[in-house]
Enzyme design. Structure first.
Site, short mmCIF file in Angstrom:
data_model
loop_
_atom_site.label_atom_id
_atom_site.label_comp_id
_atom_site.label_asym_id
_atom_site.label_seq_id
_atom_site.Cartn_x
_atom_site.Cartn_y
_atom_site.Cartn_z
N LYS A 1 -49.95 57.08 19.73
CA LYS A 1 -49.65 55.63 19.52
C LYS A 1 -51.58 55.54 19.84
CE LYS A 1 -49.71 52.99 23.38
NZ LYS A 1 -51.05 51.97 23.47
N ASN A 2 -51.93 56.42 20.56
CA ASN A 2 -53.71 55.67 20.45
C ASN A 2 -54.56 56.25 19.22
OD1 ASN A 2 -52.80 53.81 23.03
ND2 ASN A 2 -54.02 55.86 24.13
N ARG B 1 -54.06 44.20 23.41
CA ARG B 1 -55.27 44.14 23.14
C ARG B 1 -55.58 45.39 22.18
NH1 ARG B 1 -59.48 44.96 26.41
NH2 ARG B 1 -60.90 46.27 26.71
N CYS C 1 -51.51 44.96 27.88
CA CYS C 1 -51.07 45.35 29.54
C CYS C 1 -51.90 45.14 30.65
CB CYS C 1 -50.61 46.88 29.91
SG CYS C 1 -49.75 47.50 28.75
N ARG D 1 -59.85 43.68 31.68
CA ARG D 1 -60.37 44.38 30.35
C ARG D 1 -61.00 43.96 29.34
NH1 ARG D 1 -54.53 47.30 28.71
NH2 ARG D 1 -55.92 48.54 27.78
N PRO D 2 -62.24 43.42 29.52
CA PRO D 2 -63.22 42.47 29.01
C PRO D 2 -63.31 43.03 27.96
CG PRO D 2 -63.75 43.47 30.41
CD PRO D 2 -62.60 43.86 30.77
N ILE D 3 -63.98 42.36 26.57
CA ILE D 3 -64.48 42.64 25.54
C ILE D 3 -66.31 43.08 25.20
CG2 ILE D 3 -62.03 43.26 23.92
CD1 ILE D 3 -63.38 40.31 22.28
N ASP D 4 -66.91 43.02 26.24
CA ASP D 4 -68.35 42.14 26.53
C ASP D 4 -69.13 44.04 25.43
OD1 ASP D 4 -67.20 44.28 28.34
OD2 ASP D 4 -69.04 43.55 29.66
N LEU D 5 -68.29 44.98 25.84
CA LEU D 5 -69.35 46.05 24.71
C LEU D 5 -68.72 46.26 23.71
CD1 LEU D 5 -68.02 48.87 27.64
CD2 LEU D 5 -69.98 47.87 26.96
N ASP E 1 -54.16 56.56 32.03
CA ASP E 1 -52.49 56.74 31.61
C ASP E 1 -51.49 57.15 32.03
OD1 ASP E 1 -53.68 54.69 29.78
OD2 ASP E 1 -53.26 55.58 28.45
N ILE F 1 -60.81 53.80 36.25
CA ILE F 1 -60.80 52.71 34.35
C ILE F 1 -60.27 51.75 35.32
CG2 ILE F 1 -60.87 53.31 32.37
CD1 ILE F 1 -62.22 55.84 34.11
N ARG G 1 -43.15 49.32 24.03
CA ARG G 1 -44.54 49.29 23.35
C ARG G 1 -44.77 50.88 22.77
NH1 ARG G 1 -48.71 45.46 26.04
NH2 ARG G 1 -50.15 46.84 24.61
C1 UD1 Z 1 -57.61 52.89 25.86
C2 UD1 Z 1 -56.60 53.88 25.52
C3 UD1 Z 1 -56.01 53.61 27.40
C4 UD1 Z 1 -56.05 53.99 28.02
C5 UD1 Z 1 -57.82 53.23 27.72
C6 UD1 Z 1 -58.77 54.42 28.75
C7 UD1 Z 1 -55.96 52.67 23.19
C8 UD1 Z 1 -54.89 51.65 22.65
N1 UD1 Z 1 -55.82 52.78 24.58
O1 UD1 Z 1 -58.37 51.90 25.89
O2 UD1 Z 1 -54.88 53.70 26.78
O3 UD1 Z 1 -56.00 53.72 29.24
O4 UD1 Z 1 -58.94 53.64 26.94
O5 UD1 Z 1 -58.64 56.37 28.80
O6 UD1 Z 1 -56.44 54.13 23.16
N2 UD1 Z 1 -64.24 48.17 29.56
C9 UD1 Z 1 -65.07 46.66 29.55
N3 UD1 Z 1 -65.86 45.73 28.74
C10 UD1 Z 1 -65.73 46.72 27.07
C11 UD1 Z 1 -64.27 48.06 27.04
C12 UD1 Z 1 -64.31 48.47 28.38
O7 UD1 Z 1 -65.83 46.61 30.89
O8 UD1 Z 1 -66.67 45.75 26.30
C13 UD1 Z 1 -63.56 48.61 30.37
C14 UD1 Z 1 -62.76 48.65 31.00
O9 UD1 Z 1 -62.11 46.81 31.55
C15 UD1 Z 1 -61.82 49.14 31.93
C16 UD1 Z 1 -63.01 50.49 31.21
O10 UD1 Z 1 -63.76 50.11 30.27
O11 UD1 Z 1 -62.06 49.30 32.50
C17 UD1 Z 1 -62.29 51.63 30.36
O12 UD1 Z 1 -61.67 50.81 29.19
P1 UD1 Z 1 -61.27 51.23 27.21
O13 UD1 Z 1 -61.94 52.51 27.03
O14 UD1 Z 1 -62.26 50.53 26.40
O15 UD1 Z 1 -59.90 51.35 27.17
P2 UD1 Z 1 -59.49 50.59 25.57
O16 UD1 Z 1 -60.30 51.44 24.59
O17 UD1 Z 1 -58.61 49.17 26.14
#
Ligand code: UD1
Length: 417
Positions: free
Chosen positions: A22-23, A92, A116, A121-125, A304, A326, A396
């Site tokens: 999936k990922n 997401r 989920c 789960r912000p997208i600031d990065l 996960d 995480i 999902r």
């Molecule tokens: C992906 C996986 C998810 C897995 C996760 C961690 C997919 C579709 N999903 O999710 O199954 O659980 O990796 O292995 O591939 N964060 C920030 N700012 C950001 C982005 C992330 O603070 O801009 C934080 C998140 O809140 C979280 C951590 O970084 O605490 C890890 O997130 P991230 O590695 O980005 O996970 P996803 O890509 O959402």
């Protein structure tokens, strides 16, 4: 509402074919946008999250055809650059489509993503990386509008090795001018698979799978066929489900190297494991032993799998300690397990699980994908008939979960409740 009805307490035994990941599928499907051509994808699992991603592509003007075992995507006529809000909120990972749309059109509009309920789960990065690439970002009325004349390669250091942000930067820079270097990049195998796919199309990505990734911009990409890697979390889930019932299983189309920490922890629990290329066999002991787990970015223990192990360890001998590093809200499933007699105490990032003899059946609620699968595991291992509600979360991410479990002897069916 759809629920799983599970008659538990049966030893599971047999063979399971692992689906495509999936990922890995989600960013790869997004990556097809970059080619402006036809892409053939094999082993994309038929699950809700891939269906939503393909639906977005269609709404953006792409042609999507599903044939036996393959998906043919033609992104030539795509014109729209705005991801529909309702679909964006359902999941997401739609946010990685922004990188691909930007990479091709230098413009993308989207809203904050859903997904989920496992933390902020912000997208600031993602957004700060886009800014570093010279992309202008305006936020208005809940929408994020990104635009630039051209994307220019640069050095980006991630504060945290975010999987999604790493993928988004790769997708945004494959067609950029110059060289982009990501340091402290996420090292997950799904990123390596995305890079393999893009490189097959003609991209120049080096170092995927390590924490430094270098992307040298190219001007165009070509038509390709690509087979998505096996789903490592699906493989881990079935190993734990079988282990919890004291059974024996052989997984086909699995990649043992991708799940080293999972296999080690299962061995620590007392399971006998053998691997041979793409085959993994597991034989469970009479009683599992407690183990401690700390979730970490890859190659550490995957977040996960935390809930799946948490559920499996409720009946292990001794006390297990989990530490979730995480996501901050990934213990909701433990409330449900307590209804089945599990002894779990949560303190911040930590869960302390005291093994009980057996779980007993109950009605439980899924709150997220992996937490839902953890409840199915509890139902399979427990005594009596368990009802797991809101299985749309589970659907999902798991292809034909009930059918695969039935082939190894589980009594599980879907019911409209
Ligand atoms: C992906 C996986 C998810 C897995 C996760 C961690 C997919 C579709 N999903 O999710 O199954 O659980 O990796 O292995 O591939 N964060 C920030 N700012 C950001 C982005 C992330 O603070 O801009 C934080 C998140 O809140 C979280 C951590 O970084 O605490 C890890 O997130 P991230 O590695 O980005 O996970 P996803 O890509 O959402």
């Amino acid at each position: 509402m759809l629920s799983y009805i599970i008659e538990g307490g049966r030893k599971l035994e047999g063979t399971i074919l692992i689906s495509g990941s999936k990922n890995a599928s989600l960013p790869i499907i997004a990556g097809t946008i970059l080619s402006s051509k036809i892409t053939k994808l094999y082993h994309v699992p038929n699950i809700h999250d891939t269906q939503i991603t393909l639906k977005i592509l269609k709404l953006l003007g792409c042609k999507v055809k599903k044939e036996r075992g393959k998906i043919v995507i033609d992104t030539k006529l795509m014109k729209k650059t705005e991801i529909p809000e309702d679909l964006m909120r359902q999941m997401r990972s739609t946010v990685i489509m922004a990188g691909a749309i930007l990479g091709r059109f230098k413009e993308a509009t989207f809203s904050y993503p859903g997904g989920c309920e496992i933390g902020a789960r912000p997208i600031d990065l993602h957004l700060s990386a886009f800014r570093k690439l010279g992309i202008n970002i305006e936020e208005k009325g809940g929408f994020i509008h990104c635009k630039c004349d051209k994307i220019i390669g640069t050095e980006i250091n991630l504060d945290f090795p975010s999987v999604g942000a790493t993928e988004n930067i790769i997708l945004a820079t494959v067609l950029a001018e110059g060289i982009t270097t990501i340091t402290n990049a996420a090292m997950e195998p799904e990123i390596e698979d995305l890079a393999k796919f893009l490189n097959k199309m003609g991209a120049k990505i080096e170092g995927a799978g390590t924490n430094i990734i270098k992307i040298t911009g190219v001007t165009q990409l070509k038509e390709v066929s690509y087979k998505v890697m096996p789903d490592r979390i699906e493989a881990g889930t079935y190993l734990c489900m079988v282990a919890a019932t004291g059974g024996k299983v052989k997984l086909l189309n699995a990649e043992p190297e991708h799940i080293t920490p999972i296999l080690h922890k299962l061995q620590e629990c007392g399971c006998m494991i053998e691997t041979n290329q793409k085959v993994i066999t597991l034989e469970a002991p009479k009683k599992l032993k407690a183990v401690d787990i700390k979730t970490m970015p890859y190659p550490g223990f995957p977040t996960d799998m935390q809930s799946i192990f948490g559920s499996m360890l409720t009946t292990a001998k001794g006390t297990s300690v989990l530490v979730e590093n995480i996501f901050e809200n990934r213990y909701k499933y433990t409330q449900e397990l307590k209804k089945m007699g599990a002894k779990i105490q949560i303190e911040g990032k930590m869960a302390v699980i005291k093994g009980v003899r057996k779980l007993s059946a109950s009605k439980v609620e899924s709150h997220d994908l992996r937490g839902g699968a953890a409840l199915v595991l509890a139902g399979l291992a427990g005594k009596g008939t368990t009802q797991v509600n809101h299985i749309e979360y589970i659907q999902r991410g798991y292809e034909n979960l009930e059918e695969k479990l039935q082939t190894i002897g589980a009594k599980i069916k879907i019911k409209n409740t």
